[in-house]
Design an enzyme around this catalytic site. Sequence first.
Site, short mmCIF file in Angstrom:
data_model
loop_
_atom_site.label_atom_id
_atom_site.label_comp_id
_atom_site.label_asym_id
_atom_site.label_seq_id
_atom_site.Cartn_x
_atom_site.Cartn_y
_atom_site.Cartn_z
N GLY A 1 -21.22 43.31 19.60
CA GLY A 1 -20.24 43.71 18.60
C GLY A 1 -20.81 44.53 17.47
O GLY A 1 -22.00 44.63 17.30
N SER A 2 -19.96 45.12 16.68
CA SER A 2 -20.30 45.87 15.47
C SER A 2 -19.33 47.03 15.30
O SER A 2 -18.15 46.89 15.55
CB SER A 2 -21.73 46.36 15.45
OG SER A 2 -22.06 46.76 14.14
#
EC number: 4.1.1.65
Length: 212
Positions: free
Chosen positions: A181-182
Amino acid sequence: MPTSYGYTTLLKTTLVCCLLTALVSIFLPALLPLTATGSAAVIIFTLYFFRDPERRIPLDQQVIVAPADGKILLIQPLDHAFTGNDSTLVSIFMSPFNVHVNRIPLDGTIVHLRYVPGKFLMAFDNRSMESNEKMEIGIDNGSLRVLFIQVAGFLARRIVCPLHRNESVLSGKRFGMIKFGSRVDMILPAAVKIMVQSGQKTCAGETIIGRY
């Protein structure tokens, strides 16, 4: 098929889960069903996370495609040294459930590549663009320059970017990932007409972010 960027993680995860299950079967057999189920779930999620589906890349040479799966978090005007005044920032938030393989947004040549160490703030915190660890990638196609930035996050602390300066790249080509994620920030010059809106879902290599 899983992406090759995840082979090492997949191998380590599988080995740890198998070893844990084997040890439990010997020393705590009563917990074996629970351990085996949990280990299988972890392996299945890891395979799911590193999935790498094929994409239909637009043939139109005048478009810029999304470099990441996710959701448009932010669109705002921005002046930037690489793209010039009156540029536009488009931020894509990637949750742990999105495909995390990143793709090149347009044909061109890599003219800027810079790793910037930093913090690991939550990806949806707009301070993360300035404060977090990131990899800046700039492409020049002869008509315009586009900057896109892989930003690490609270969970995503591993940026993969095998690109090289002066490398020629094609729109939709796989080029790396951000593990777990990010966000990916795009900075587009004034010549680009933005074709997306905040809250819209994106599909790497397919969703048209802008036209020029």
